[in-house]
Structures are given as C-alpha cells and as structure tokens.
Design an enzyme around this catalytic site. Structure first.
Site, mmCIF file in Angstrom:
data_model
loop_
_atom_site.group_PDB
_atom_site.id
_atom_site.type_symbol
_atom_site.label_atom_id
_atom_site.label_comp_id
_atom_site.label_asym_id
_atom_site.label_seq_id
_atom_site.Cartn_x
_atom_site.Cartn_y
_atom_site.Cartn_z
ATOM 1 N N GLU A 137 35.082 52.520 40.125
ATOM 2 C CA GLU A 137 35.447 53.325 41.291
ATOM 3 C C GLU A 137 34.244 54.035 41.907
ATOM 4 O O GLU A 137 34.279 54.424 43.077
ATOM 5 C CB GLU A 137 36.539 54.327 40.912
ATOM 6 C CG GLU A 137 37.873 53.661 40.605
ATOM 7 C CD GLU A 137 38.986 54.661 40.368
ATOM 8 O OE1 GLU A 137 38.737 55.873 40.537
ATOM 9 O OE2 GLU A 137 40.099 54.225 40.009
ATOM 10 N N ALA B 225 45.376 52.275 44.451
ATOM 11 C CA ALA B 225 46.370 51.900 43.446
ATOM 12 C C ALA B 225 45.939 52.396 42.078
ATOM 13 O O ALA B 225 44.777 52.763 41.867
ATOM 14 C CB ALA B 225 46.549 50.379 43.419
ATOM 15 N N GLU C 98 41.349 57.931 45.012
ATOM 16 C CA GLU C 98 40.659 56.762 45.551
ATOM 17 C C GLU C 98 40.345 56.867 47.043
ATOM 18 O O GLU C 98 39.421 56.207 47.518
ATOM 19 C CB GLU C 98 41.476 55.496 45.282
ATOM 20 C CG GLU C 98 41.617 55.195 43.794
ATOM 21 C CD GLU C 98 42.053 53.772 43.521
ATOM 22 O OE1 GLU C 98 42.314 53.012 44.473
ATOM 23 O OE2 GLU C 98 42.136 53.421 42.333
ATOM 24 N N PRO D 259 55.117 37.030 36.623
ATOM 25 C CA PRO D 259 56.276 37.063 35.725
ATOM 26 C C PRO D 259 56.335 35.929 34.716
ATOM 27 O O PRO D 259 57.149 35.969 33.796
ATOM 28 C CB PRO D 259 57.465 37.005 36.690
ATOM 29 C CG PRO D 259 56.933 36.342 37.916
ATOM 30 C CD PRO D 259 55.509 36.807 38.032
ATOM 31 N N GLY D 260 55.469 34.922 34.857
ATOM 32 C CA GLY D 260 55.458 33.854 33.879
ATOM 33 C C GLY D 260 54.952 34.296 32.519
ATOM 34 O O GLY D 260 55.281 33.670 31.506
ATOM 35 N N GLU E 10 54.051 43.222 34.101
ATOM 36 C CA GLU E 10 53.564 44.174 35.096
ATOM 37 C C GLU E 10 54.451 44.171 36.345
ATOM 38 O O GLU E 10 54.771 43.123 36.897
ATOM 39 C CB GLU E 10 52.136 43.844 35.511
ATOM 40 C CG GLU E 10 51.589 44.814 36.560
ATOM 41 C CD GLU E 10 50.232 44.404 37.098
ATOM 42 O OE1 GLU E 10 49.447 45.302 37.450
ATOM 43 O OE2 GLU E 10 49.952 43.190 37.174
ATOM 44 N N GLU F 237 46.788 58.906 42.822
ATOM 45 C CA GLU F 237 45.855 57.815 43.086
ATOM 46 C C GLU F 237 45.345 57.851 44.527
ATOM 47 O O GLU F 237 44.185 57.521 44.791
ATOM 48 C CB GLU F 237 46.516 56.469 42.796
ATOM 49 C CG GLU F 237 46.834 56.225 41.330
ATOM 50 C CD GLU F 237 45.580 56.111 40.465
ATOM 51 O OE1 GLU F 237 44.478 55.875 41.016
ATOM 52 O OE2 GLU F 237 45.707 56.269 39.240
ATOM 53 N N ARG G 3 36.140 43.605 40.761
ATOM 54 C CA ARG G 3 37.090 43.182 39.738
ATOM 55 C C ARG G 3 36.392 42.166 38.834
ATOM 56 O O ARG G 3 36.077 41.058 39.252
ATOM 57 C CB ARG G 3 38.348 42.576 40.380
ATOM 58 C CG ARG G 3 39.178 43.576 41.158
ATOM 59 C CD ARG G 3 39.690 44.699 40.272
ATOM 60 N NE ARG G 3 40.589 45.608 40.990
ATOM 61 C CZ ARG G 3 41.162 46.667 40.426
ATOM 62 N NH1 ARG G 3 40.896 46.968 39.159
ATOM 63 N NH2 ARG G 3 41.965 47.437 41.127
#
Length: 215
Positions: free
Chosen positions: A141, A75, A96, A114-115, A119, A92, A63
């Site tokens: 991937e 995911a 994956e 959520p701030g 998503e 998925e 990431r």
C-alpha cells in the site's frame, strides 16, 4: 429430487495468516465420495467511491501473484473479529483513499473463485464524499496510487482489457448501471449470507477479539 452434498469428513491441511486450506470428503450423486480442497477465507469488502460528477476512486496496487500493478477499488479483508462489513468498508476507504462518505448503498456481492475458494466480497457504493486523514501506508500500500476516473471511462477500460481485477470489474459495471437505475440499489443492512465464517470463527475462538490474521 436434487442430490444433497453431505460432508463426510473434513481436515485442515494448512493455516496461514490470511487463509487456510481444508480438504472435505463429500458424497456425490450415485453414492460415491470425492475429496474437494477448499481455500478458507475471511471474506472482503470493496468500495466504489463516487463523486457527484460521476468520477470514481481507483487505486493502482502491486499484486505479487500476477507480478503486476492492477487498477482496483479500495478494498480489504474482513479480518477483524465480528466487524460489520460496512464498518470494514468505511475503514478501508479511509486507509486506502483518505475518504469518508455520508451515503452508502450495497452494489453487489461477488464470489471470486467458487470452484475452490469460499471468498466472498461485498461491494458498496459510497457517495457524498469528504477527504479525511489517511493513515501511513505500509508494504504494497506504500506503493499504491489513487486516481479519479469517470465511471463510463472505467467501464470502457474494462471492455478494453485494461482493468482485469474481478472485484473492480463487478463494482464498476454495477455502478455504471446503477447510475441510470437508482432503484436497483440495496440497503447496506441486506444480510451478507455468502460471508465466509469458518476461518474467522476458528481464529476468534483461539484469539478472541481483534485482528484474526494470526496462526
């Protein structure tokens, strides 16, 4: 009476393939207004794929935002126009992990940040697994690895700080609880009320069917 937060104005500040940045002007308690920046998102799905022995499929993926390889669940984004969440999860899981499942349940829905971001992720539990051909992987991937981990060991790894992906934590801990409380599992037909729609609807109106990751 509780205050009603009304959007007075809204503008798109930036569009990119997998998200957009929107600024809303919203009424605040007392009559004032404030601006709130929101990351628009397609939403996503994740899968706890569990063998009869209790082991779950974990993937290790790079990431770039944190520049680390993280332990995660299979995911992916809900980035195909009007694709049902379950169908996306099935796709998925094959892409994956090279797996299909005969038995599916809903584990939980998660809002990741959520701030500032809309998503929402629907996490499924998949069982009665079968190996299937996995398509050739690309980009991050292509570097992904798969490992089977007993669910209790995965839960312990969460508490040791070895698994930090919030979606993985939610799915692992929910599956760990559900292993002893089968009755809490919900149908995959449960409405996904938190699924974001603005970005997908805007792209679908522009591009029609298929992949929505276009600007």
């Amino acid at each position: 009476m509780s205050h009603e937060f009304i959007v007075e104005d809204s503008e798109i500040l930036n569009e990119s393939p997998i998200l957009a940045l929107r600024r809303d002007t919203v009424t605040m308690p007392g009559g004032s207004s404030a601006k709130r920046e929101i990351i628009e998102h397609f939403g996503a799905v994740a899968v706890v794929a569990q063998r009869d022995s209790g082991e779950i499929a974990m993937v290790r993926q790079y990431r770039h935002s944190v520049q680390q390889r993280l332990w995660e669940l299979p995911a992916g984004l809900l980035d195909v126009a009007e694709e049902p969440a379950l169908r996306c999860a099935q796709r998925e899981l094959q892409e994956e992990a090279g797996l299909s499942a005969a038995r599916w349940h809903l584990l939980c829905d998660v809002v990741s940040s959520p701030g500032f971001c809309e998503e929402a992720i629907r996490i499924f539990l998949a069982r009665d697994l079968t190996e299937v051909p996995r398509p050739e992987a690309v980009d991050e991937e292509a570097d992904m690895t798969l490992e089977w981990v007993p669910v209790e060991k995965a839960a312990a790894a969460v508490l040791r700080g070895e698994i930090v992906n919030s979606i993985a934590i939610s799915g692992i801990m929910a599956a760990y609880y559900a292993a002893e409380h089968e009755d809490v599992l919900r149908s995959v037909d449960t409405p996904f009320e938190l699924r974001p729609t603005r970005l997908a609807s805007r792209r679908a109106a522009q591009w029609g069917e298929g992949d929505l990751k276009r600007v």
